[in-house]
Design a protein around this motif. Structure first.
Motif, PDB file in Angstrom:
ATOM      1  N   UNK A  57       0.867  -1.175   0.000  1.00 42.39           N
ATOM      2  CA  UNK A  57       0.000   0.000   0.000  1.00 42.39           C
ATOM      3  C   UNK A  57       0.904   1.226   0.000  1.00 42.39           C
ATOM      4  N   UNK A  58       0.576   2.176  -0.859  1.00 44.33           N
ATOM      5  CA  UNK A  58       1.386   3.381  -0.992  1.00 44.33           C
ATOM      6  C   UNK A  58       0.548   4.583  -0.591  1.00 44.33           C
ATOM      7  N   UNK A  59       1.096   5.397   0.298  1.00 43.79           N
ATOM      8  CA  UNK A  59       0.439   6.627   0.725  1.00 43.79           C
ATOM      9  C   UNK A  59       1.334   7.792   0.304  1.00 43.79           C
ATOM     10  N   UNK A  60       0.721   8.764  -0.361  1.00 43.99           N
ATOM     11  CA  UNK A  60       1.433   9.951  -0.820  1.00 43.99           C
ATOM     12  C   UNK A  60       1.007  11.121   0.052  1.00 43.99           C
ATOM     13  N   UNK A  61       1.993  11.814   0.610  1.00 43.98           N
ATOM     14  CA  UNK A  61       1.741  12.963   1.474  1.00 43.98           C
ATOM     15  C   UNK A  61       2.303  14.224   0.824  1.00 43.98           C
ATOM     16  N   UNK A  62       1.552  15.296   0.959  1.00 46.08           N
ATOM     17  CA  UNK A  62       2.016  16.600   0.473  1.00 46.08           C
ATOM     18  C   UNK A  62       1.772  17.588   1.603  1.00 46.08           C
ATOM     19  N   UNK A  63       2.824  18.240   2.039  1.00 36.83           N
ATOM     20  CA  UNK A  63       2.744  19.153   3.182  1.00 36.83           C
ATOM     21  C   UNK A  63       2.157  18.441   4.403  1.00 36.83           C
ATOM     22  N   UNK A  64       2.484  17.151   4.552  1.00 39.71           N
ATOM     23  CA  UNK A  64       2.041  16.381   5.707  1.00 39.71           C
ATOM     24  C   UNK A  64       0.630  15.823   5.624  1.00 39.71           C
ATOM     25  N   UNK A  65      -0.081  16.086   4.528  1.00 41.75           N
ATOM     26  CA  UNK A  65      -1.456  15.599   4.381  1.00 41.75           C
ATOM     27  C   UNK A  65      -1.536  14.590   3.248  1.00 41.75           C
ATOM     28  N   UNK A  69      -3.668   7.483  -2.318  1.00 43.57           N
ATOM     29  CA  UNK A  69      -3.379   6.176  -1.738  1.00 43.57           C
ATOM     30  C   UNK A  69      -3.597   5.143  -2.844  1.00 43.57           C
ATOM     31  N   UNK A  70      -2.626   4.251  -2.989  1.00 39.62           N
ATOM     32  CA  UNK A  70      -2.725   3.194  -3.990  1.00 39.62           C
ATOM     33  C   UNK A  70      -2.506   1.848  -3.321  1.00 39.62           C
ATOM     34  N   UNK A  71      -3.279   0.863  -3.727  1.00 40.06           N
ATOM     35  CA  UNK A  71      -3.120  -0.489  -3.194  1.00 40.06           C
ATOM     36  C   UNK A  71      -2.633  -1.403  -4.302  1.00 40.06           C
ATOM     37  N   UNK A  72      -1.646  -2.223  -3.988  1.00 38.79           N
ATOM     38  CA  UNK A  72      -1.076  -3.125  -4.983  1.00 38.79           C
ATOM     39  C   UNK A  72       0.077  -2.458  -5.714  1.00 38.79           C
ATOM     40  N   UNK A  73       0.513  -3.089  -6.785  1.00 41.72           N
ATOM     41  CA  UNK A  73       1.598  -2.533  -7.598  1.00 41.72           C
ATOM     42  C   UNK A  73       1.005  -1.392  -8.417  1.00 41.72           C
ATOM     43  N   UNK A  74       1.534  -0.172  -8.251  1.00 41.70           N
ATOM     44  CA  UNK A  74       0.954   0.975  -8.950  1.00 41.70           C
ATOM     45  C   UNK A  74       1.189   0.916 -10.454  1.00 41.70           C
ATOM     46  N   UNK A  75       0.173   1.301 -11.208  1.00 50.74           N
ATOM     47  CA  UNK A  75       0.291   1.345 -12.665  1.00 50.74           C
ATOM     48  C   UNK A  75       0.977   2.636 -13.092  1.00 50.74           C
ATOM     49  N   UNK A  76       1.488   2.651 -14.311  1.00 48.27           N
ATOM     50  CA  UNK A  76       2.109   3.856 -14.861  1.00 48.27           C
ATOM     51  C   UNK A  76       1.117   5.008 -14.857  1.00 48.27           C
TER      52      UNK A  76
END
Length: 92
Positions: A57-65, A69-76
């Motif tokens: 699971x991938x979580x992307x934060x910008x300025x702490x927020x 969110x992506x689950x699994x292997x992210x696509x291009x």
């Protein structure tokens, strides 16, 4: 794109028993210069705080927020969309 790395923090929630996690890391590292790998077994409190229910699971934060969110292997395609969110402030 260096600006992408500076504007977004990338958290990859992973586990040793997760074969897809290394593939996810490879994909992410092609788009972002810094990917923080978080072992869900060692960092249980962080995984709980981000409500991680599986790996990868991938979580992307910008300025702490959280901005994505992506689950699994992210696509291009999904990574391109997230990168747009990361650099949005720079695009007039």
């Amino acid at each position: 794109m260096l600006a992408t790395a500076l504007l977004c923090q990338v958290l990859l929630f992973s586990a040793g028993s997760c074969p897809s996690c290394s593939v996810a890391y490879r994909e992410l590292s092609q788009h972002f210069t810094q990917v923080q790998v978080v072992d869900v077994h060692r960092e249980r409190s962080l995984a709980k705080a981000y409500v991680v229910f599986g790996t990868p699971m991938v979580v992307f934060l910008k300025h702490g927020k959280e901005i994505a969110r992506l689950f699994g292997v992210p696509s291009e395609e999904s990574l391109r969309e997230v990168k747009k969110l990361c650099v949005k402030d720079l695009q007039g």
